[in-house]
Design a protein around this motif. Structure first.
Motif, PDB file in Angstrom:
ATOM      1  N   ARG A   5       1.103  -1.044   1.464  1.00 32.94           N
ATOM      2  CA  ARG A   5       0.211  -0.444   2.445  1.00 32.94           C
ATOM      3  C   ARG A   5      -1.116  -0.082   1.784  1.00 32.94           C
ATOM      4  NH1 ARG A   5       2.559   4.779   5.184  1.00 32.94           N
ATOM      5  NH2 ARG A   5       2.566   5.370   2.989  1.00 32.94           N
ATOM      6  N   ILE A   7      -4.174   1.963   0.789  1.00 29.73           N
ATOM      7  CA  ILE A   7      -4.389   3.403   0.622  1.00 29.73           C
ATOM      8  C   ILE A   7      -5.889   3.643   0.495  1.00 29.73           C
ATOM      9  CG2 ILE A   7      -3.929   5.412  -0.820  1.00 29.73           C
ATOM     10  CD1 ILE A   7      -1.397   3.903  -1.788  1.00 29.73           C
ATOM     11  N   ARG A  11      -7.910   8.986   2.642  1.00 31.86           N
ATOM     12  CA  ARG A  11      -6.562   9.569   2.636  1.00 31.86           C
ATOM     13  C   ARG A  11      -6.329  10.399   1.378  1.00 31.86           C
ATOM     14  NH1 ARG A  11      -1.062   5.882   2.390  1.00 31.86           N
ATOM     15  NH2 ARG A  11       0.307   7.442   1.441  1.00 31.86           N
ATOM     16  N   VAL A  38       1.733   9.221  -2.763  1.00 28.26           N
ATOM     17  CA  VAL A  38       1.426   8.048  -3.578  1.00 28.26           C
ATOM     18  C   VAL A  38       1.836   8.352  -5.013  1.00 28.26           C
ATOM     19  CG1 VAL A  38      -0.527   7.391  -2.111  1.00 28.26           C
ATOM     20  CG2 VAL A  38      -0.925   8.830  -4.132  1.00 28.26           C
ATOM     21  N   THR A  42      -1.760   5.798  -8.932  1.00 23.17           N
ATOM     22  CA  THR A  42      -2.726   5.369  -7.913  1.00 23.17           C
ATOM     23  C   THR A  42      -3.987   6.217  -7.989  1.00 23.17           C
ATOM     24  OG1 THR A  42      -0.957   4.644  -6.430  1.00 23.17           O
ATOM     25  CG2 THR A  42      -3.107   5.086  -5.436  1.00 23.17           C
TER      26      THR A  42
END
Length: 202
Positions: A5, A7, A11, A38, A42
């Protein structure tokens, strides 16, 4: 294979804002990663470090303050609009713990040259938007100083109110700020003649 997904920075920065509001300057990248759901890697890959994350947060705040304040102007008019835009900007701090944690982070940011410079940009942007609203309300504020000066004064009052209220949270921050700003504006509503020194009778 399932595609990961996407990111977004938004967010991650939104999650970081929530964590700062909850934990203040003691937060870690792990705290933000948990909030954003996450991996810590990340965040590290995107921002490099906690300092890099704070820089990104402050830059985003500079970019967002103009749109946020302009968007709130349409909800009020005249001198009330001046109060409205500032109260709306500080409304997210209308919780004593949230205010204290954000102000503690601000104090930590001021000790860092890069973050302090970005905070200067943030306040310059905020004051420019407040000055624009003051110019629109000039007809009902004949006693106000030049718009840039008035904007600096009102922004300083709002900041001071937030700091004072975070230590003594009596009532709500928004209510306190409305009252404090309205008190300043009340003096500016008066005719200019009332601000001139009275002449002694001969």
């Amino acid at each position: 294979m399932v595609r990961p997904r996407h990111i977004t920075d938004e967010r991650l920065l939104t999650a970081a804002g929530r964590v700062v509001s909850r934990l203040g300057p003691s937060f870690t990248l792990a705290d933000v990663a948990a909030e954003a759901q996450v991996a810590v890697g990340t965040l590290a890959q995107r921002f490099g470090s906690k300092h890099g994350l704070l820089v990104a947060m402050t830059r985003a705040a500079v970019d967002n303050v103009r749109g946020q304040m302009r968007g709130s102007v349409s909800d009020a008019g005249g001198a009330d609009a001046v109060v409205h835009v500032l109260v709306a900007a500080y409304a997210p701090l209308d919780d004593a713990a949230t205010a204290a944690n954000n102000l503690a982070q601000l104090a930590a940011d001021l000790a860092d040259d890069e973050l302090r410079g970005l905070m200067a940009e943030f306040y310059a942007a905020m004051e420019a938007e407040v000055a624009a609203v003051i110019r629109l309300a000039a007809g009902v504020l004949p006693g106000a100083p030049p718009a840039p000066v008035a904007a600096r004064i009102l922004t300083a009052v709002a900041d001071g109110t937030a700091i004072h209220w975070s230590a003594r949270p009596e009532g709500g921050l928004c209510d306190r700020m409305r009252a404090d700003l309205a008190t300043v504006l009340a003096g500016w509503r008066a005719p200019e003649a009332q601000h001139e020194p009275r002449r002694r009778a001969i």
